[in-house]
Design a protein around this motif. Structure first.
Motif, short mmCIF file in Angstrom:
data_model
loop_
_atom_site.label_atom_id
_atom_site.label_comp_id
_atom_site.label_asym_id
_atom_site.label_seq_id
_atom_site.Cartn_x
_atom_site.Cartn_y
_atom_site.Cartn_z
N PRO A 7 -4.56 6.35 -7.64
CA PRO A 7 -5.52 5.40 -7.05
C PRO A 7 -6.04 4.39 -8.06
O PRO A 7 -6.31 3.24 -7.69
N THR A 46 -4.60 0.84 -8.40
CA THR A 46 -4.92 -0.20 -7.44
C THR A 46 -5.43 -1.44 -8.17
O THR A 46 -6.37 -1.36 -8.96
N THR A 84 -2.16 -1.37 -3.59
CA THR A 84 -3.22 -0.42 -3.24
C THR A 84 -2.62 0.97 -3.20
O THR A 84 -1.62 1.20 -2.51
N VAL A 85 -3.24 1.89 -3.94
CA VAL A 85 -2.78 3.28 -3.96
C VAL A 85 -3.89 4.14 -3.38
O VAL A 85 -5.01 4.19 -3.91
N SER A 86 -3.57 4.81 -2.30
CA SER A 86 -4.55 5.66 -1.63
C SER A 86 -4.38 7.12 -2.02
O SER A 86 -3.27 7.58 -2.27
N SER A 87 -5.49 7.82 -2.06
CA SER A 87 -5.45 9.23 -2.46
C SER A 87 -5.16 10.13 -1.27
O SER A 87 -5.17 9.70 -0.13
N SER A 99 0.84 -1.20 0.00
CA SER A 99 0.00 0.00 0.00
C SER A 99 0.87 1.24 0.00
O SER A 99 1.81 1.35 0.81
N GLU A 106 0.83 5.77 -1.00
CA GLU A 106 0.03 6.95 -1.27
C GLU A 106 0.19 7.37 -2.73
O GLU A 106 1.21 7.09 -3.37
N ALA A 107 -0.79 8.04 -3.23
CA ALA A 107 -0.72 8.54 -4.60
C ALA A 107 0.50 9.42 -4.77
O ALA A 107 0.87 10.18 -3.86
#
Length: 126
Positions: free
Chosen positions: A87, A90, A123-126, A11, A13-14
């Motif tokens: 994101p 993902t 997983t890429v979170s915004s 995981s 971050e963007a």
């Protein structure tokens, strides 16, 4: 039979980077064309980056300019360097391989690839 093992998902971050590895159990690594595919939630699996056994590469428009693919022939490892992650990147990422040269127009198609890894999740979170 060739066994492929993907390593390096996780995981992030963007905007960050991530590097995936695919270890191949073959003594003839240089003779294989290889690729990375991914399946995002609710979508079909798509080819995103490929390298033919002669070094020719192809990238999906969605990752062009952000992702690079490379092979370490001495270590039998395929890499996918992912930069500027979004994101929408993902997905479950899969490594694929097949003996010989795949035609340029088919490098990102699933059909030519005989061997597949089990995948690793990004997983890429915004």
């Amino acid at each position: 039979t060739v066994t492929l093992l993907e390593i390096g998902g996780g995981s992030v971050e963007a905007g960050k980077s991530l590097n995936l590895s695919c270890e191949a159990s073959t003594a003839s690594f240089t003779r294989y064309s290889m690729a990375w595919f991914r399946r995002a939630p609710g979508k079909e699996r798509e080819g995103i980056a490929a390298v033919a056994n002669d070094g020719a590469t192809d990238f999906a428009d969605t990752v062009k300019g952000r992702f690079t693919i490379s092979k370490d022939n001495a270590r039998n490892i395929l890499y996918l360097q992912m930069n500027s992650l979004k994101p929408e990147d993902t997905a479950q990422y899969y490594c694929a391989a097949t003996w010989g040269r795949i035609s340029d127009g088919l490098l990102l198609d699933e059909a030519p690839y005989r061997y597949w890894g089990r995948g690793t999740h990004v997983t890429v979170s915004s």
